[in-house]
Design a protein around this motif. Structure first.
Motif, mmCIF file in Angstrom:
data_model
loop_
_atom_site.group_PDB
_atom_site.id
_atom_site.type_symbol
_atom_site.label_atom_id
_atom_site.label_comp_id
_atom_site.label_asym_id
_atom_site.label_seq_id
_atom_site.Cartn_x
_atom_site.Cartn_y
_atom_site.Cartn_z
ATOM 1 N N THR A 186 -0.091 4.951 9.675
ATOM 2 C CA THR A 186 0.185 5.192 11.092
ATOM 3 C C THR A 186 1.409 6.060 11.286
ATOM 4 O OG1 THR A 186 -0.820 3.088 11.738
ATOM 5 C CG2 THR A 186 0.705 4.098 13.302
ATOM 6 N N ILE A 187 2.520 5.709 10.639
ATOM 7 C CA ILE A 187 3.770 6.417 10.886
ATOM 8 C C ILE A 187 3.770 7.828 10.310
ATOM 9 C CG2 ILE A 187 5.056 5.711 8.829
ATOM 10 C CD1 ILE A 187 7.454 5.209 10.757
ATOM 11 N N LEU A 188 2.987 8.060 9.245
ATOM 12 C CA LEU A 188 2.923 9.392 8.641
ATOM 13 C C LEU A 188 1.677 10.162 9.070
ATOM 14 C CD1 LEU A 188 4.164 8.740 4.984
ATOM 15 C CD2 LEU A 188 5.471 9.431 6.998
ATOM 16 N N SER A 189 0.897 9.572 9.958
ATOM 17 C CA SER A 189 -0.322 10.225 10.460
ATOM 18 C C SER A 189 -1.252 10.628 9.319
ATOM 19 C CB SER A 189 0.044 11.453 11.313
ATOM 20 O OG SER A 189 0.833 11.082 12.425
ATOM 21 N N LEU A 190 -1.517 9.678 8.437
ATOM 22 C CA LEU A 190 -2.393 9.906 7.292
ATOM 23 C C LEU A 190 -3.625 9.026 7.397
ATOM 24 C CD1 LEU A 190 0.222 9.782 4.366
ATOM 25 C CD2 LEU A 190 -0.859 11.844 5.301
ATOM 26 N N PRO A 191 -4.735 9.450 6.805
ATOM 27 C CA PRO A 191 -5.878 8.545 6.699
ATOM 28 C C PRO A 191 -5.459 7.311 5.893
ATOM 29 C CG PRO A 191 -6.519 10.789 6.183
ATOM 30 C CD PRO A 191 -5.022 10.791 6.248
ATOM 31 N N LYS A 192 -6.012 6.173 6.245
ATOM 32 C CA LYS A 192 -5.641 4.949 5.551
ATOM 33 C C LYS A 192 -5.929 5.040 4.053
ATOM 34 C CE LYS A 192 -6.341 -0.073 5.648
ATOM 35 N NZ LYS A 192 -7.081 -1.191 6.283
ATOM 36 N N SER A 193 -7.037 5.717 3.703
ATOM 37 C CA SER A 193 -7.391 5.843 2.282
ATOM 38 C C SER A 193 -6.344 6.666 1.531
ATOM 39 C CB SER A 193 -8.766 6.483 2.138
ATOM 40 O OG SER A 193 -8.783 7.777 2.731
ATOM 41 N N THR A 194 -5.814 7.703 2.185
ATOM 42 C CA THR A 194 -4.798 8.538 1.548
ATOM 43 C C THR A 194 -3.502 7.762 1.362
ATOM 44 O OG1 THR A 194 -5.733 10.549 2.519
ATOM 45 C CG2 THR A 194 -3.461 10.667 1.745
ATOM 46 N N ALA A 195 -3.119 6.994 2.390
ATOM 47 C CA ALA A 195 -1.914 6.180 2.289
ATOM 48 C C ALA A 195 -2.056 5.165 1.164
ATOM 49 C CB ALA A 195 -1.647 5.467 3.615
ATOM 50 N N PHE A 196 -3.232 4.556 1.054
ATOM 51 C CA PHE A 196 -3.479 3.586 -0.016
ATOM 52 C C PHE A 196 -3.350 4.249 -1.376
ATOM 53 C CE2 PHE A 196 -6.419 1.779 -3.124
ATOM 54 C CZ PHE A 196 -5.929 0.479 -3.213
ATOM 55 N N ASP A 197 -3.955 5.440 -1.544
ATOM 56 C CA ASP A 197 -3.889 6.158 -2.820
ATOM 57 C C ASP A 197 -2.444 6.474 -3.204
ATOM 58 O OD1 ASP A 197 -6.613 6.159 -3.208
ATOM 59 O OD2 ASP A 197 -6.916 8.115 -2.271
ATOM 60 N N LEU A 198 -1.658 6.938 -2.229
ATOM 61 C CA LEU A 198 -0.266 7.291 -2.512
ATOM 62 C C LEU A 198 0.537 6.061 -2.921
ATOM 63 C CD1 LEU A 198 0.439 9.821 0.389
ATOM 64 C CD2 LEU A 198 0.529 10.330 -2.057
ATOM 65 N N LEU A 199 0.432 4.984 -2.160
ATOM 66 C CA LEU A 199 1.192 3.774 -2.461
ATOM 67 C C LEU A 199 0.789 3.179 -3.803
ATOM 68 C CD1 LEU A 199 1.123 2.153 1.088
ATOM 69 C CD2 LEU A 199 3.144 3.068 -0.077
ATOM 70 N N ALA A 200 -0.510 3.103 -4.050
ATOM 71 C CA ALA A 200 -0.989 2.526 -5.312
ATOM 72 C C ALA A 200 -0.570 3.379 -6.500
ATOM 73 C CB ALA A 200 -2.513 2.387 -5.266
ATOM 74 N N SER A 201 -0.622 4.695 -6.351
ATOM 75 C CA SER A 201 -0.251 5.591 -7.447
ATOM 76 C C SER A 201 1.239 5.507 -7.739
ATOM 77 C CB SER A 201 -0.641 7.029 -7.101
ATOM 78 O OG SER A 201 -2.039 7.155 -6.982
ATOM 79 N N LEU A 202 2.058 5.420 -6.685
ATOM 80 C CA LEU A 202 3.501 5.297 -6.881
ATOM 81 C C LEU A 202 3.839 3.956 -7.531
ATOM 82 C CD1 LEU A 202 4.772 6.866 -3.539
ATOM 83 C CD2 LEU A 202 5.037 7.812 -5.833
ATOM 84 N N ALA A 203 3.087 2.915 -7.197
ATOM 85 C CA ALA A 203 3.292 1.612 -7.834
ATOM 86 C C ALA A 203 2.904 1.668 -9.308
ATOM 87 C CB ALA A 203 2.485 0.535 -7.107
ATOM 88 N N GLU A 204 1.868 2.423 -9.600
ATOM 89 C CA GLU A 204 1.387 2.530 -10.981
ATOM 90 C C GLU A 204 2.442 3.135 -11.901
ATOM 91 O OE1 GLU A 204 -2.170 4.782 -13.477
ATOM 92 O OE2 GLU A 204 -2.328 4.548 -11.308
ATOM 93 N N ILE A 205 3.251 4.063 -11.390
ATOM 94 C CA ILE A 205 4.265 4.709 -12.227
ATOM 95 C C ILE A 205 5.643 4.095 -12.018
ATOM 96 C CG2 ILE A 205 3.016 6.886 -12.382
ATOM 97 C CD1 ILE A 205 4.814 8.043 -10.235
ATOM 98 N N GLY A 206 5.710 2.991 -11.274
ATOM 99 C CA GLY A 206 6.949 2.233 -11.177
ATOM 100 C C GLY A 206 7.903 2.641 -10.076
ATOM 101 N N LEU A 207 7.556 3.649 -9.287
ATOM 102 C CA LEU A 207 8.442 4.054 -8.203
ATOM 103 C C LEU A 207 8.349 3.099 -7.016
ATOM 104 C CD1 LEU A 207 8.061 7.939 -8.228
ATOM 105 C CD2 LEU A 207 9.760 6.506 -9.378
ATOM 106 N N LEU A 208 7.223 2.375 -6.929
ATOM 107 C CA LEU A 208 7.065 1.294 -5.963
ATOM 108 C C LEU A 208 6.585 0.065 -6.711
ATOM 109 C CD1 LEU A 208 5.255 3.016 -2.924
ATOM 110 C CD2 LEU A 208 7.709 2.562 -3.194
ATOM 111 N N GLN A 209 6.690 -1.099 -6.079
ATOM 112 C CA GLN A 209 6.109 -2.317 -6.631
ATOM 113 C C GLN A 209 5.351 -3.033 -5.525
ATOM 114 O OE1 GLN A 209 9.043 -5.372 -7.655
ATOM 115 N NE2 GLN A 209 10.628 -4.137 -6.653
ATOM 116 N N GLN A 210 4.214 -3.587 -5.886
ATOM 117 C CA GLN A 210 3.363 -4.265 -4.910
ATOM 118 C C GLN A 210 3.760 -5.729 -4.819
ATOM 119 O OE1 GLN A 210 -0.802 -3.913 -5.752
ATOM 120 N NE2 GLN A 210 -1.424 -4.442 -3.663
ATOM 121 N N THR A 211 3.877 -6.230 -3.605
ATOM 122 C CA THR A 211 4.236 -7.624 -3.404
ATOM 123 C C THR A 211 2.979 -8.485 -3.420
ATOM 124 O OG1 THR A 211 4.048 -7.568 -0.980
ATOM 125 C CG2 THR A 211 6.142 -6.866 -1.947
ATOM 126 N N SER A 212 3.183 -9.796 -3.343
ATOM 127 C CA SER A 212 2.051 -10.715 -3.417
ATOM 128 C C SER A 212 1.141 -10.628 -2.195
ATOM 129 C CB SER A 212 2.559 -12.161 -3.566
ATOM 130 O OG SER A 212 3.404 -12.499 -2.480
#
Length: 276
Positions: free
Chosen positions: A50-76
């Motif tokens: 919503t805040i970045l005006s992105l498709p939800k699928s794109t936002a999911f891909d970005l967040l998941a990919s950043l978590a995969e390389i350790g720049l983000l971490q996913q909470t429970s």
């Protein structure tokens, strides 16, 4: 051509990356990381979309990919926080220019000796980032590492922006202007340019109440082997104190930069030189 995708969850809208795709994804990644702060440490997919005006699928891909390389971490609860890999990268960066615990100790000792706040800042392409700070013995709170300071209205900012070609500075002014933080903040482009020219020629920048009313700062540069400024060190005190002890503080800042040089922070610092 690069195969499209960041990790196993890359943005899969085609079989190959183009240069434009790479730049666009890097820009989006930067915007995502910029969302995380002390006030908003966690973000969900829907919120980011919503805040970045992105498709939800794109936002999911970005967040998941950043978590995969350790720049983000996913909470429970399927939200995201900054990842510990950023700390690893930060330490590598600090070590690459020899900023370490000894740097902070030196800054703290000088702050206590002068009863003045000492800050080391760097230019990250967008503004000034604090990487070391200590208050005077009876001064206020410490700036957190990573805190941002205004470029055009701080002594650190003037010293570091003075190293940029004027067209680059003008480009930033055209984009962001010279917003006033106090009634003393510089707002005239010609005046600002003269301040930067003087700072570059003298390796010294001063501001009086431009960021905080009643507070003044003087800053000097810290140099690398090619005599390029890699950081700046500032001394900040109440304006009345700065006016009466300006020359003393200018010399103290030079000496501090030389002390840091001897400790390995930088192999080159310009000699003492200032104008009243």
């Amino acid at each position: 051509m690069l195969h499209r995708g960041i990790g196993h969850r890359g943005v899969s809208v085609g079989p190959f990356w183009t240069a434009g795709d790479v730049l666009n994804t890097i820009a989006r990644t930067g915007r995502v990381l910029d969302l995380f702060s002390a006030e908003t440490p966690e973000w969900g997919v829907r919120e980011v979309a919503t805040i970045l005006s992105l498709p939800k699928s794109t936002a999911f891909d970005l967040l998941a990919s950043l978590a995969e390389i350790g720049l983000l971490q996913q909470t429970s609860d399927d939200r995201y926080r900054l990842g510990w890999q950023l700390l690893v990268i930060t330490r590598r960066l600090m070590n690459s220019v020899c900023f370490d615990h000894q740097t902070q100790r030196t800054v703290a000792e000088l702050a206590c000796h002068l009863t003045a706040a000492i800050t080391i800042g760097v230019w990250d392409g967008r503004g000034i980032v604090c990487i070391a700070n200590a208050p005077g013995c009876r001064s206020g709170p410490v700036l957190a590492e990573g805190a941002r300071l205004p470029g055009h209205a701080s002594a650190l900012g003037k010293l570091l922006m003075a190293q940029l070609p004027w067209p680059k500075v003008q480009e930033r002014i055209d984009q962001y202007g010279l917003p006033a933080l106090t009634v003393n903040s510089v707002s005239d482009v010609d005046v600002f340019r003269k301040q930067l020219t003087w700072a570059r020629q003298n390796d010294l920048a001063v501001e009086h109440g431009e960021t905080v009313i009643g507070q003044s700062c003087v800053a000097v540069g810290i140099y690398d082997r090619e005599r390029r400024v890699i950081a700046a060190l500032s001394i900040c005190t109440p304006s009345k104190t700065m006016h009466s002890r300006y020359h003393e503080y200018a010399i103290a800042a030079r000496k501090a930069a030389r002390t840091l040089l001897k400790q390995g922070i930088s192999p080159q610092v310009l000699p003492v030189k200032y104008r009243s």
